[in-house]
Write a protein that holds these residues in place. Structure first.
Motif, PDB file in Angstrom:
ATOM      1  N   PRO A   1       0.781  -1.062   0.109  1.00 40.76           N
ATOM      2  CA  PRO A   1       0.026   0.101   0.053  1.00 40.76           C
ATOM      3  C   PRO A   1       0.829   1.233  -0.100  1.00 40.76           C
ATOM      4  CG  PRO A   1       0.101  -0.810   2.138  1.00 40.76           C
ATOM      5  CD  PRO A   1       0.845  -2.046   1.222  1.00 40.76           C
ATOM      6  N   ILE A   2       0.268   2.318  -0.540  1.00 41.94           N
ATOM      7  CA  ILE A   2       1.074   3.757  -0.728  1.00 41.94           C
ATOM      8  C   ILE A   2       0.503   4.443   0.449  1.00 41.94           C
ATOM      9  CG2 ILE A   2       1.368   5.614  -1.774  1.00 41.94           C
ATOM     10  CD1 ILE A   2       1.315   3.923  -4.465  1.00 41.94           C
ATOM     11  N   THR A   3       1.407   4.897   1.338  1.00 42.07           N
ATOM     12  CA  THR A   3       0.871   6.000   2.332  1.00 42.07           C
ATOM     13  C   THR A   3       1.391   7.348   2.352  1.00 42.07           C
ATOM     14  OG1 THR A   3       2.408   5.059   3.868  1.00 42.07           O
ATOM     15  CG2 THR A   3       0.341   4.075   4.193  1.00 42.07           C
TER      16      THR A   3
END
Length: 64
Positions: free
Chosen positions: A44-46
């Motif tokens: 996931p990209i945060t």
């Protein structure tokens, strides 16, 4: 190869054809490695909440 070539009798543009068309080869065979491994694709990209806030201390440090 010769150390020097004599181009004094050369004819410029001898093989030039203005209507020439080029046919580039197209690879019709599939990639030899059928499975590619992308280890970061499922992560996931945060993005931090203060990502777009100005950073005056950074500009001050760069100005010195």
């Amino acid at each position: 190869m010769k150390s020097e070539y004599d181009f004094s009798k050369a004819e410029q543009g001898k093989f030039y054809h203005p209507d020439a068309t080029f046919h580039y080869p197209i690879d019709k065979e599939p990639d030899p490695s059928p499975t590619k491994h992308y280890p970061l694709r499922e992560m996931p990209i945060t993005i931090a909440t203060d990502f777009d806030e100005p950073m005056p201390e950074l500009w001050d440090a760069l100005a010195e």
